[in-house]
Motif scaffolding. Structure first.
Motif, short mmCIF file in Angstrom:
data_model
loop_
_atom_site.label_atom_id
_atom_site.label_comp_id
_atom_site.label_asym_id
_atom_site.label_seq_id
_atom_site.Cartn_x
_atom_site.Cartn_y
_atom_site.Cartn_z
N LEU A 144 0.85 -1.18 0.00
CA LEU A 144 0.00 0.00 0.00
C LEU A 144 0.89 1.23 0.00
N ASN A 145 0.65 2.16 -0.94
CA ASN A 145 1.54 3.31 -1.06
C ASN A 145 0.75 4.55 -1.46
N ASN A 169 4.25 -4.15 2.50
CA ASN A 169 4.76 -2.90 3.06
C ASN A 169 3.72 -1.79 2.89
N VAL A 170 3.64 -0.91 3.89
CA VAL A 170 2.67 0.19 3.86
C VAL A 170 3.45 1.50 3.97
N ASP A 178 -2.06 5.31 9.56
CA ASP A 178 -2.88 4.82 10.66
C ASP A 178 -3.38 3.42 10.37
N ILE A 179 -3.17 2.49 11.31
CA ILE A 179 -3.72 1.15 11.22
C ILE A 179 -4.41 0.85 12.54
N TYR A 180 -5.72 0.62 12.49
CA TYR A 180 -6.52 0.44 13.71
C TYR A 180 -7.34 -0.85 13.61
N GLY A 193 4.93 -6.66 7.53
CA GLY A 193 5.49 -5.72 6.56
C GLY A 193 6.05 -4.49 7.25
N THR A 194 6.80 -3.70 6.51
CA THR A 194 7.41 -2.47 7.03
C THR A 194 6.44 -1.30 6.88
#
Length: 219
Positions: A144-145, A169-170, A178-180, A193-194
């Protein structure tokens, strides 16, 4: 493509598996909007996946399930949404703002209760945010970029043991990554992932959390 009824909703399944005409960039190309409604929607051939005008957009709305196996995109926004328990499966690459004008992002919204979200293709925006929301098991192995903006990934699934797994990788190019995970105490957020942002990386899990590498200006 297809039709929408205000009384009964999306009408019928839609399968797109079109040939790409000689000089056309995609099997479906439009300088304005491409809108696809359906119960079960399967996109198996390319849609506006190369550089297109900023006025172009792609909106796909399914009421049961959505599958994308080919590259899709738009010069502006890409919106892929599903409201059914069949979930969303994306193995093709998804690109917003294909002409890199600075306007246009990617939204993937899976509102079906306990519906799986599986993304193995890469999701890229050269303009605005990349935003992904789900209400069930979520597996993301593609990258995801958001090259010039933020990345938001939310899982609202409340089933016992609901799991979000991120092995791709994000990367956020602007302020926020943000990852919730808003699930139950038995839910899982597993990230191998990084995660990369020039400023903030925010990770929250209401249940268990496994976290790998984080590279941020502020943490």
């Amino acid at each position: 493509l297809n039709q929408f009824s205000s009384s009964t909703g999306n009408e019928g399944a839609v399968v797109i598996n079109a040939l790409t005409p000689g000089t056309q960039p995609s099997s479906i190309s439009a300088t304005a909007g491409v809108i696809i409604y359906g119960t079960d929607v399967a996109i198996n051939s390319t849609v506006n996946h190369t550089s297109m005008p900023s006025e172009s957009f792609l909106e796909v709305i399914s009421s049961k399930s959505l599958t994308v196996t080919a590259a899709v995109g738009a010069g502006g926004d890409v919106s892929l949404s599903n409201a059914g328990t069949g979930g969303i499966t994306i193995s093709g690459n998804v690109v917003g703002d294909t002409n890199k004008s600075g306007a246009g992002g990617v939204v993937i919204d899976n509102t079906g209760k306990n519906a799986p979200t599986t993304i193995s293709g890469n999701v890229t925006s050269y303009g605005d945010d990349v935003s992904i929301e789900g209400n069930g098991p979520m597996t993301i192995s593609g990258n995801l970029n958001s090259v010039n903006d933020d990345v938001y990934l939310y899982n609202f699934g409340t089933a016992s043991g609901n799991t979000t797994t991120i092995s791709g990788n994000v990367t956020a190019g602007d302020s926020f990554l943000d990852i919730y995970n808003y699930g139950a105490l038995s839910s899982n957020l597993n990230i191998s992932g990084t995660l990369t942002s020039p400023t903030y990386v925010n990770v929250y899990s209401a249940g268990n959390l496994q976290l790998a590498k984080v590279d941020a200006g502020y943490q």
